[in-house]
Motif scaffolding. Structure first.
Motif, short mmCIF file in Angstrom:
data_model
loop_
_atom_site.label_atom_id
_atom_site.label_comp_id
_atom_site.label_asym_id
_atom_site.label_seq_id
_atom_site.Cartn_x
_atom_site.Cartn_y
_atom_site.Cartn_z
N THR A 522 96.65 60.35 82.70
CA THR A 522 96.79 59.93 81.30
C THR A 522 98.27 59.90 80.93
OG1 THR A 522 94.66 60.90 80.76
CG2 THR A 522 96.17 60.50 78.93
N GLY A 554 97.32 49.22 75.18
CA GLY A 554 96.29 49.71 74.28
C GLY A 554 96.37 49.04 72.94
N ASN A 556 95.56 49.40 68.33
CA ASN A 556 95.30 50.24 67.17
C ASN A 556 93.86 49.99 66.71
OD1 ASN A 556 95.38 47.76 65.93
ND2 ASN A 556 97.25 48.15 64.76
N THR A 592 98.69 54.34 64.35
CA THR A 592 98.38 55.03 65.61
C THR A 592 97.79 54.05 66.61
OG1 THR A 592 97.99 57.10 64.44
CG2 THR A 592 97.06 56.90 66.65
N TYR A 593 98.31 54.12 67.84
CA TYR A 593 97.83 53.30 68.96
C TYR A 593 97.34 54.22 70.07
CZ TYR A 593 99.91 49.13 66.84
OH TYR A 593 100.21 48.10 66.00
N THR A 594 96.24 53.85 70.71
CA THR A 594 95.72 54.58 71.87
C THR A 594 96.03 53.77 73.12
OG1 THR A 594 93.95 55.55 70.56
CG2 THR A 594 93.71 55.64 72.94
N TYR A 596 96.39 53.41 77.47
CA TYR A 596 95.82 53.79 78.75
C TYR A 596 96.74 53.30 79.87
CZ TYR A 596 91.64 54.24 75.85
OH TYR A 596 90.76 54.59 74.87
N GLY A 615 92.89 57.89 77.67
CA GLY A 615 93.85 57.43 76.68
C GLY A 615 94.59 58.56 76.00
N SER A 616 95.77 58.24 75.50
CA SER A 616 96.53 59.16 74.65
C SER A 616 97.14 58.36 73.51
CB SER A 616 97.60 59.89 75.45
OG SER A 616 98.49 58.98 76.06
N GLU A 617 97.54 59.06 72.45
CA GLU A 617 97.95 58.38 71.23
C GLU A 617 99.46 58.45 71.01
OE1 GLU A 617 95.72 60.16 68.10
OE2 GLU A 617 93.91 58.96 68.51
#
Length: 621
Positions: A522, A554, A556, A592-594, A596, A615-617
């Motif tokens: 991740t 990724g 939003n 905020t966007y996730t 990968y 995923g991470s933000e």
């Protein structure tokens, strides 16, 4: 789902105990989940007993006189219904409609040939049989044996004689009541006294030490049920009344009109529940005041009280098992037998229910025996997901030795658990206390749930399973392959074999293993601005050396996307931190966007995704 397991509590004789109260020592099933049903060669019409994980079932002819199937006493595994043995008692023509009684390794049961039999509870071997003490045709000795203070009692319906035997089969004394009595009525005992029906409408209280009558009472009509002793009263039914008599004097305390059957009342605290030809009725045990009625077809079996529910079954074309609330009479659940068709009946005739450790056992006149239990929730799932592993290594520090560091293959159970812990946000600890001897670690806890003291009964600990089989070694030494299912179960072990009892697991971690030629973790993300970049760092590894493309992308919540790529040469088995600049167009929204990460071989890109991460933000301003 996990279903209730039987055998922690026994139901040793007809109507639960020597006083015949019909009160089980543990609650019964809260719903009608059928755990199993076992086919019996003949009708299972006698009342079962449960002891030490086994159910003892009397059987007799199913009226198909051409099949010559064995009948008598059948022993089944209480958990599965598997038949362990059958004892044919006096031979192929001898069955049983009496209840069973289990004590000190012996099972006692009456035969249709009028004899009392003793059978080894474990092996099923015949131990002894009495002379013919009941000449009643068809049913033979239908009285359910009573074991009380080291003596085995049986009542002959044909002449009303109470017989007392030693456990070795010697008849030590007898008590004649003066005449025959109804089928199925059996002796009860409490406070050094034996209570028995006899001479048609008589009820007798006998001193178990002197063998002399303490008192006798004559009721207006013939006794139908077995006496029940509770709180200074003895309860019994006739064809038209339920009676309560004083146990010390035999004086009638009260009576209530009912249409009585062979059913024996159950008594718990201040409630008496009696089966009738039109259902069951509840009365105040002290006063006889009616409390409630539950209407059904005829009830010939004897109700059993377990916890807050009473259980009984009906004698009709398609019999029904019922559970009702003992306080209100409200139905809790029911189970209707399937119709056999062709005009045949599938009824519950004289197999009264037995309840042991939350499971209800009962036989029916359809050549089947049933076990009902409460459906229970499965273990708490700490994590259940997929990890992608490559042939790399990582450094592991044991919980008991902070100065030590071990190089561990990622494609081991320890590598998979470490990857799952990272993805799932839980912790684990393992000790190297036995590493020098076994080359593996000892798993101590997962998510803060630690192994219990193994010297204590039913202690729980973490056990490892690979594809459903127990792992051959400790954690860290079990290699995994693509497609493996790795499970960590927190459960007790068998006290004899030490095998993990996974059906009793309280917690579980389940990991599906994907062994890939390349993998990415991740991404670690910084925040960014529109018209600028987000800096991502991705750990990447590959089994084979070569050039690879790492993509981080990724969206939003609105579906607006940002993406970036990085190219890297990876050496086989090496983990590398790859920096990736993710471009953020000026036109996208802040928020905020996730993101990968994915990895490709350079020559295959943009097709041929090998694997991707979770995923991470990040925040774009």
């Amino acid at each position: 789902m996990i279903l209730a397991a039987p055998a922690a509590a026994d139901y040793p004789m007809f109507h639960a105990d020597a006083a015949r109260t019909g009160v089980a020592s543990t609650p019964g099933p809260l719903n009608g989940t059928l755990l199993w049903s076992a086919e019996t060669d003949e009708f299972s019409d006698g009342s079962p007993a449960v002891h030490d994980g086994r159910v003892y079932i009397p059987t007799w002819s199913d009226m198909n006189f051409t099949d010559n199937d064995p009948m008598g006493l059948v022993c089944c595994d209480a958990a599965t219904g598997a038949v362990l043995w059958t004892n044919e008692l006096g031979g192929a023509a001898t069955g049983s409609v009496s209840g069973t009684a289990v004590a000190d390794g012996k099972v006692y049961v009456g035969g249709t040939d009028g004899r009392l039999y003793a059978v080894d509870a474990f092996s099923g071997a015949a131990l002894w049989s009495s002379d013919q003490i009941d000449t009643t045709g068809y049913f033979g000795l239908s009285s359910s044996p009573l074991v009380y203070e080291g003596t085995v009692y049986a009542l002959s319906a044909s002449d009303g004689v109470l017989h007392a035997f030693t456990p070795e089969g010697t008849e030590s004394w007898s008590f004649p009541t003066g005449g025959s009595v109804g089928y199925f009525t059996s002796p009860a005992a409490a406070d050094g006294k034996v209570f028995v029906a006899g001479n048609g409408s008589g009820l007798f209280c006998i001193n178990a030490s002197t063998h002399a009558a303490v008192w006798s009472a004559t009721l207006p009509t013939a006794v139908k049920s077995t006496p029940v002793v509770s709180d200074g009263k003895v309860y019994v039914t006739t064809a038209d009344c339920l009676y309560a008599l004083d146990t010390a004097t035999g004086t009638e305390e009260w009576n209530a009109p009912i249409t009585g059957t062979f059913s024996t009342p159950a008594v718990s605290a201040d409630t008496v529940i009696a089966g009738t030809s039109t259902g069951i009725r509840a009365y105040n045990a002290s006063t006889g005041a009616a409390l409630w009625t539950f209407a059904s077809a005829q009830v010939s079996v004897s109700p059993v009280i377990a916890g807050d529910l009473a259980y009984f079954a009906t004698n009709e074309e398609t019999g029904t098992v019922y559970a009702v609330d003992i306080a209100t009479g409200a139905g809790a659940w029911s189970y209707i037998l399937p119709s056999p068709g062709d005009g045949a009946w599938a009824s519950f005739y004289m197999s009264s229910p037995a309840v042991s450790d939350g499971v209800l056992y009962i036989g029916a006149e359809n050549n089947r025996f049933y076990a009902f239990g409460t459906e229970k929730p499965g273990p708490d799932v700490i994590w259940d997901g997929t990890v992608t592993l490559t042939g790399t290594t990582f450094a592991f520090t044991p919980s008991n030795n902070a100065s030590a560091s071990y190089t561990i293959n990622r494609t081991t159970d320890l590598g998979a658990l470490d990857a799952a812990a990272t993805a799932g946000g839980f912790t684990f600890n393992a000790s190297d206390a036995w590493y020098a001897t076994y080359g593996s670690f000892m798993l101590e806890d997962i998510d803060g749930i630690a192994n219990e003291d193994w010297t204590q009964e039913n202690a729980r600990s973490w056990s490892i399973f690979i594809n459903g089989a127990a792992a051959p070694t400790g954690i860290g030494a079990n290699d995994l392959h693509d497609g493996d299912r790795l499970t960590f179960s927190y459960c007790p072990t068998d006290p004899v074999t030490w095998a993990p009892l996974i059906d009793q697991a309280a917690y579980v971690v389940s990991i599906d293993v994907d062994v890939a030629e390349a993998a990415v973790e991740t991404p670690s993300l910084g925040d960014g601005q529109r018209g600028g970049f987000v800096l991502a760092e991705v750990d990447a590894a590959a089994e084979e050396s070569g050039w690879y493309v790492v993509v981080v992308s990724g969206t939003n919540a609105a579906g607006e996307g940002i993406a970036g790529t990085g190219t890297v040469r990876l050496n086989g088995g090496e983990m590398v931190a790859v920096p990736v600049l993710v471009a953020v167009p000026a036109q996208v929204s802040a928020g905020t966007y996730t993101l990968y990460a994915g990895i490709y071989r350079l020559e295959d890109y943009p097709a041929g995704l090998i694997s991707h991460s979770g995923g991470s933000e990040c925040v774009v301003s």
